[in-house]
Design a protein around this motif. Structure first.
Motif, PDB file in Angstrom:
ATOM      1  N   ASP A 133     -14.600 -16.015  63.497  1.00 58.06           N
ATOM      2  CA  ASP A 133     -13.706 -17.409  63.529  1.00 58.06           C
ATOM      3  C   ASP A 133     -12.904 -17.967  62.476  1.00 58.06           C
ATOM      4  O   ASP A 133     -12.005 -18.609  61.831  1.00 58.06           O
ATOM      5  CB  ASP A 133     -14.120 -17.892  64.498  1.00 58.06           C
ATOM      6  N   ARG A 137      -9.818 -10.693  63.798  1.00 65.10           N
ATOM      7  CA  ARG A 137      -9.412 -11.366  65.173  1.00 65.10           C
ATOM      8  C   ARG A 137      -9.922 -10.706  66.244  1.00 65.10           C
ATOM      9  O   ARG A 137     -10.873 -10.982  67.107  1.00 65.10           O
ATOM     10  CB  ARG A 137      -8.558 -11.184  65.495  1.00 65.10           C
ATOM     11  N   VAL A 139     -11.010 -16.538  60.038  1.00 62.40           N
ATOM     12  CA  VAL A 139      -8.882 -16.615  60.885  1.00 62.40           C
ATOM     13  C   VAL A 139      -8.582 -18.203  60.853  1.00 62.40           C
ATOM     14  O   VAL A 139      -7.637 -17.736  59.939  1.00 62.40           O
ATOM     15  CB  VAL A 139      -9.297 -16.167  62.407  1.00 62.40           C
TER      16      VAL A 139
END
Length: 532
Positions: free
Chosen positions: A89, A106, A92
């Protein structure tokens, strides 16, 4: 074929292609998990370890590689999987990498969230549910969209278990059971949504009126009739709650007077009369449990028959197609359902049908005229409701150029709106068959056009197994005694007879068991000592 029929056909084909395996030894991808695939050996630890160990590190950021290596080298734990999800996370959100690398990260992060959910993390269950919801919104294929919606409901179900403290990480994860619960929850929500959609579409117009018939603002439609009745000192007839199945207007189209006499003789008091509908069972659960007790392997068919009636107060239009092997008892349960419901019952077989007259009869104007089974059933019973069993449906023969095909005629009967003003081939006029229940049986749905299947609830049943012998054999023995005019007590089977039947019948066709029971009863007659 209509657009709805084509859409249903595509959905069935897609649903069949998407069916996940019962088990797997290879870790499923994120897309496969979203579509309902099981975990490796139904174990979240084995599944996650196999998935992480098989991931390619090529092109991944160093931070993600480091966490993957740490997960592989150390014992697999929930904190390690959460660290992997959080690292993905963060990568990203930071961005700055090629799009294909970000997509890979992802997917790893989302897959890790699913793993963390099954390892007992509530927050991950919420994130996994969101992933499935977003995928369902973006999906255009009906079957895939349903699978994704069920996955979202499954994640919600798992999250609730975690929150309540009832989720066990030391037990296998049987996704099929959780998805069944999720699907039932979706169906319940859809039913409420559809109901409220109808409520919103039909708002009350103006002030709500008194429905007792005494509201002074209501038009007095019966004033003239009441005045005449008062003058003649006659009571006013109560409004009828029945259904005029056979209106008197049909006599105008039957032709010569002999035909009219034949119609009156057939219909009798049903002609022009408001026939009562049969009330549904007061206790649906007792009705269902009573039938399932007699044929537990046919429970899906029994539930489907009940479901056709929804929240109605009287039996009305419904259609169920029961597909299953020969001798499974499909016809038997239809007759038992009619008896338990107080519905007039009739049965027709289509395996020897060569035209549509077996369903609709032949015109009263012909010399070979004969009524259809529904006319005869409702006229004799003086009811607006009944159950018609259509056996061996997929075996029907016939052609449109020679007497018609029975399937063509069934289109109108299986559609509620059309059945309300169905043109009877025998009476040559419109009748109201919108309160009939149709139970259609066949060994399969092969050869049945989708436009007919769309009008019915299709359920598939299996044969009874050896565990049902103790239930079936005594019932078949008592039935055989009734048919022979004997006391039912003659059908009581002792331990030795049941053991003999158990050796000869290991499950399968009820008809075969029926023949075995009949032979056993015949053997008693030839025994040297009579049984008392």
């Amino acid at each position: 074929m209509t657009a709805d029929n084509r859409r249903a056909q595509r959905a069935r084909a897609s649903d069949l292609a998407l069916a996940p395996p019962a088990s797997t030894v290879y870790p499923p991808s994120l897309q496969q998990l979203l579509l309902g695939w099981p975990l490796v050996w139904h174990n979240p630890y084995r599944d996650t370890a196999a998935w992480v160990g098989g991931l390619s590190r090529k092109g991944l950021p160093e931070s993600v590689k480091a966490v993957l290596d740490a997960v592989v080298q150390a014992d697999l734990t929930l904190p390690a999987v959460l660290a992997l999800a959080d690292t993905c996370d963060a990568v990203v959100r930071q961005g700055g990498l090629p799009e294909d690398v970000l997509d890979a990260v992802r997917e790893i992060g989302a897959r890790a969230r699913f793993a963390a959910m099954w390892l007992g993390d509530y927050t991950s269950s919420c994130i996994a549910m969101h992933v499935a919801d977003v995928a369902a919104i973006e999906e255009i294929d009906d079957a895939r969209r349903r699978a994704l919606a069920v996955t979202a409901a499954e994640c919600s179900y798992t999250g609730h278990q975690i929150l309540l403290g009832t989720y066990r990480t030391d037990e296998p994860v049987h996704r099929r059971l959780a998805r069944d619960s999720g699907w039932l929850d979706l169906c319940a929500r859809a039913e409420t949504t559809e109901f409220m959609r109808g409520v919103d579409a039909n708002p009350p117009l103006g002030q709500v009126r008194d429905d007792t018939g005494l509201d002074p603002r209501d038009r007095d439609e019966d004033r003239a009739e009441r005045i005449v009745s008062d003058l003649l000192d006659e009571p006013v007839a109560a409004p009828s709650a029945g259904v005029v199945v056979f209106p008197r207007e049909i006599l105008a189209g039957v032709g010569k007077s002999e035909n009219e006499r034949d119609v009156k003789r057939l219909l009798g008091d049903a002609l022009g009369a408001a026939l009562p509908r049969v009330e549904v069972p007061v206790d649906w659960n007792a009705w269902q449990e009573g039938l399932i007790a007699k044929a537990p392997w046919l429970a899906p068919a029994i539930r489907a028959i009940r479901a056709t009636q929804g929240g109605r107060t009287h039996w009305s239009h419904g259609a169920v197609y029961i597909a299953g092997p020969a001798g499974a008892g499909k016809s038997l349960i239809s007759r038992l359902a009619a008896q338990a419901s107080g519905l007039p019952f009739a049965r027709i077989n289509l395996d020897a049908a060569s035209d549509s007259s077996v369903i609709g009869g032949t015109s009263i104007r012909w010399s070979s005229a004969h009524p259809g089974p529904i006319e005869a059933l409702l006229a004799k019973a003086l009811k607006a409701s009944g159950l018609l069993l259509v056996d061996e449906f997929e075996k029907a023969a016939g052609s449109r150029t020679s007497g018609g095909h029975p399937h063509d005629l069934m289109h109108g009967l299986l559609e509620p709106e059309t059945a309300r003003s169905w043109r009877s081939p025998y009476l040559l006029g419109e009748v109201d068959y919108s309160h009939m229940l149709y139970v259609v049986t066949g060994n399969s749905t092969d050869g049945v056009v989708s436009s007919l299947l769309d009008r019915m609830t299709v359920v598939r049943v299996s044969e009874p197994g050896p565990e049902h012998l103790g239930l079936l054999a005594p019932a078949l023995a008592r039935q055989a005694c009734r048919e022979l005019g004997l006391d039912e007590r003659w059908g009581d089977l002792d331990h030795e007879e049941l053991n003999a039947l158990q050796d000869a019948w290991r499950g399968g066709s009820v008809r075969r068991l029926q023949r075995l029971v009949a032979r056993l009863l015949q053997a008693r007659d030839s025994a040297p000592v009579a049984r008392h």
